[in-house]
Design a protein around this motif. Structure first.
Motif, mmCIF file in Angstrom:
data_model
loop_
_atom_site.group_PDB
_atom_site.id
_atom_site.type_symbol
_atom_site.label_atom_id
_atom_site.label_comp_id
_atom_site.label_asym_id
_atom_site.label_seq_id
_atom_site.Cartn_x
_atom_site.Cartn_y
_atom_site.Cartn_z
ATOM 1 N N ALA A 23 0.829 -1.211 0.000
ATOM 2 C CA ALA A 23 0.000 0.000 0.000
ATOM 3 C C ALA A 23 0.856 1.250 0.000
ATOM 4 N N ARG A 24 1.934 1.257 0.797
ATOM 5 C CA ARG A 24 2.825 2.428 0.821
ATOM 6 C C ARG A 24 3.508 2.620 -0.526
ATOM 7 N N HIS A 25 3.911 1.511 -1.149
ATOM 8 C CA HIS A 25 4.556 1.599 -2.459
ATOM 9 C C HIS A 25 3.597 2.161 -3.508
ATOM 10 N N LEU A 26 2.364 1.687 -3.515
ATOM 11 C CA LEU A 26 1.399 2.144 -4.516
ATOM 12 C C LEU A 26 0.969 3.585 -4.258
ATOM 13 N N ALA A 27 0.918 3.980 -3.001
ATOM 14 C CA ALA A 27 0.587 5.378 -2.695
ATOM 15 C C ALA A 27 1.661 6.310 -3.230
ATOM 16 N N ALA A 28 2.934 5.918 -3.051
ATOM 17 C CA ALA A 28 4.025 6.742 -3.581
ATOM 18 C C ALA A 28 3.999 6.766 -5.105
ATOM 19 N N ARG A 29 3.663 5.646 -5.695
ATOM 20 C CA ARG A 29 3.610 5.592 -7.157
ATOM 21 C C ARG A 29 2.443 6.417 -7.690
ATOM 22 N N ALA A 30 1.308 6.368 -7.014
ATOM 23 C CA ALA A 30 0.140 7.141 -7.460
ATOM 24 C C ALA A 30 0.445 8.624 -7.497
ATOM 25 N N ALA A 31 1.297 9.084 -6.582
ATOM 26 C CA ALA A 31 1.631 10.511 -6.536
ATOM 27 C C ALA A 31 2.406 10.964 -7.766
ATOM 28 N N VAL A 58 -4.335 11.190 -1.730
ATOM 29 C CA VAL A 58 -3.883 9.855 -2.122
ATOM 30 C C VAL A 58 -4.513 8.880 -1.141
ATOM 31 N N ASP A 59 -5.519 8.141 -1.608
ATOM 32 C CA ASP A 59 -6.324 7.294 -0.728
ATOM 33 C C ASP A 59 -6.114 5.828 -1.109
ATOM 34 N N VAL A 60 -5.226 5.153 -0.374
ATOM 35 C CA VAL A 60 -4.967 3.729 -0.579
ATOM 36 C C VAL A 60 -5.357 3.009 0.709
ATOM 37 N N ARG A 61 -6.320 2.115 0.618
ATOM 38 C CA ARG A 61 -6.869 1.452 1.799
ATOM 39 C C ARG A 61 -6.572 -0.041 1.761
ATOM 40 N N ASP A 90 -16.571 11.232 -4.171
ATOM 41 C CA ASP A 90 -16.928 12.619 -4.442
ATOM 42 C C ASP A 90 -15.757 13.216 -5.204
ATOM 43 N N PRO A 91 -15.868 13.360 -6.547
ATOM 44 C CA PRO A 91 -14.711 13.815 -7.325
ATOM 45 C C PRO A 91 -14.255 15.213 -6.971
ATOM 46 N N ARG A 92 -15.053 15.961 -6.188
ATOM 47 C CA ARG A 92 -14.600 17.272 -5.731
ATOM 48 C C ARG A 92 -13.539 17.128 -4.641
ATOM 49 N N VAL A 93 -13.494 15.956 -4.024
ATOM 50 C CA VAL A 93 -12.476 15.667 -3.009
ATOM 51 C C VAL A 93 -11.367 14.796 -3.609
ATOM 52 N N ALA A 94 -11.760 13.695 -4.208
ATOM 53 C CA ALA A 94 -10.811 12.787 -4.869
ATOM 54 C C ALA A 94 -11.578 11.996 -5.910
ATOM 55 N N ALA A 95 -10.975 11.786 -7.059
ATOM 56 C CA ALA A 95 -11.650 11.097 -8.152
ATOM 57 C C ALA A 95 -11.245 9.631 -8.251
ATOM 58 N N TRP A 96 -10.504 9.123 -7.262
ATOM 59 C CA TRP A 96 -10.103 7.735 -7.288
ATOM 60 C C TRP A 96 -9.797 7.259 -5.877
ATOM 61 N N ARG A 97 -9.751 5.944 -5.728
ATOM 62 C CA ARG A 97 -9.391 5.311 -4.450
ATOM 63 C C ARG A 97 -8.908 3.908 -4.760
ATOM 64 N N LEU A 98 -7.917 3.450 -4.026
ATOM 65 C CA LEU A 98 -7.344 2.124 -4.261
ATOM 66 C C LEU A 98 -7.577 1.244 -3.039
ATOM 67 N N HIS A 99 -8.012 0.011 -3.271
ATOM 68 C CA HIS A 99 -8.279 -0.952 -2.200
ATOM 69 C C HIS A 99 -7.385 -2.177 -2.391
ATOM 70 N N LEU A 100 -6.792 -2.651 -1.293
ATOM 71 C CA LEU A 100 -5.970 -3.857 -1.309
ATOM 72 C C LEU A 100 -6.554 -4.875 -0.345
ATOM 73 N N PHE A 101 -6.779 -6.091 -0.859
ATOM 74 C CA PHE A 101 -7.276 -7.197 -0.042
ATOM 75 C C PHE A 101 -6.212 -8.295 -0.036
#
Length: 388
Positions: A23-31, A58-61, A90-101
């Protein structure tokens, strides 16, 4: 807002890294991906269409076994992803979110415990092709292209200036919309004439609604059917045609089991890609494709393929550019009026009628701007370029 989030699901076999570390790796990559550093900024009073501005969210859960069912199985992941449908972005806040299971046991075609990654992304930000490209660049090992990284910071949209520009531009946009709407009449007449002459494929016949043409309730369920490309594209057809053939058979059997008549004009509204214009985020349209119920399975695939090609050819006819020209200039204020007047609860008397038909009737009426409003719902804003 009308729910329109997309959920792109990926499964990785035998991942040894802890989920938190991934999750930390993907959050850094998303940036580093410019598309994931944007959000929507509304214009006060709805006087203009929203703008895309710089967004730093950057919302990675991560979801461990406590978020789904004991054992971390595939069924638990399915239930957890289905629950995400109720938590729209809410795209006014963030237009994407990543989930890891993970770790996930028993994932299809996995030899060991796997990691499931779900990219939740607003349709305002990307259509299916664009969203898949973003996911590919986010999840691959290749470093991002330095030229695509956003230089500096986009400043916030000056609200008063944006509203003033929308208000000043209203008369010009309205006049342009009326002129273009009037020009749609001869273009439509020309298309009808060429259709009668056989130069343009005819539209699909409208279909009476079935029990499936109702507004869904709050509950959602997901099933996973993993198939190889060769399984669907058998006999030289495409994956789309193979999928539509399977849907045709499933719908026919479901309606029969329910004791309902299977309409002979049973159709599917299929999303097809079109060439992207400029920097638009969504480049697709819907076409109505007959599903040919009652025909032998051996023949049905070829009939559906032929119908899909005809629908694409009709949708690609140059006359549509003039018929739909009013959509591109409709003022934002009138678009919102059209949105509020659009009834999404009452089923139409027929389904499968091409959306362009409904838009054309509105665009050639006195209140022609309603066509543009129906086309641009607030949850999928036709956003301007970044300010500044």
């Amino acid at each position: 807002m009308i729910p329109n989030d997309q959920f792109l699901l990926y499964c990785f076999d035998g991942t040894r890294q802890p989920v938190d570390r991934l999750a930390r790796h993907l959050a850094a990559r998303a940036a580093t991906l410019p598309e994931l550093r944007t959000r929507v900024a509304e214009v006060p009073g709805g006087l203009d269409y929203p703008y895309w501005v710089r967004g730093d969210a950057v919302d990675v859960r991560t979801h461990d076994g406590g978020d789904w069912v004991a054992g971390g199985g595939v069924r638990g992941v399915r239930e957890a992803v289905a629950a995400l449908f109720a938590d729209q972005l809410d795209p006014r806040v963030a237009a994407w979110r990543l989930h890891l299971f993970g770790p996930v046991v028993g994932a299809p075609r996995c030899t060991a415990e796997g990691i499931v990654v779900v990219l939740q992304i607003s349709h305002a930000l990307a259509d299916g092709r664009r969203a898949s490209d973003i996911a590919r660049r986010l999840l691959t090992r290749q470093p991002p292209d330095i030229d695509t990284v956003l230089p500096g910071r986009w400043g916030p949209v000056p609200a008063a200036a944006a509203a003033a520009l929308g208000w000043v531009g209203f008369p010009t946009a309205l006049a342009r919309t009326v002129v273009r709407g009037a020009g749609a009449v001869p273009a439509r007449s020309e298309l009808d004439r060429r259709t009668e002459d056989g130069d343009v494929p005819p539209p699909a016949d409208p279909c009476p609604p079935t029990s499936l043409n109702t507004r869904p309730g709050p509950a959602r369920d997901i099933r996973l059917l993993v198939r190889g490309r060769a399984d669907l594209a058998a006999g030289g057809s495409t994956v789309t045609v193979g999928g539509l053939t399977a849907i045709s058979l499933a719908l026919e059997r479901l309606l029969t089991v329910r004791g309902e008549d299977v309409p002979g004009a049973l159709t599917a509204e299929v999303t097809v890609a079109r060439p992207r214009r400029g920097d638009e985020h969504n480049a697709f349209g819907n076409v109505s494709v007959p599903l040919h119920p009652g025909t032998p399975v051996s023949l049905r695939r070829s009939l559906i393929g032929r119908s899909l090609r005809a629908a694409r050819d009709r949708a690609a006819d140059p006359a549509w550019a003039r018929i739909r020209a009013a959509d591109a200039s409709v003022p934002a204020v009138l678009a919102r009026i059209g949105i509020r007047g659009f009834d999404i609860d009452t089923p139409p008397p027929v389904v499968g009628a091409p959306p362009w038909c409904r838009r054309w009737r509105a665009a050639t009426a006195i209140w022609c701007w309603a066509a543009g409003g129906w086309r641009s719902p607030p949850a999928s804003p036709r956003c301007r370029r970044p300010w500044g």
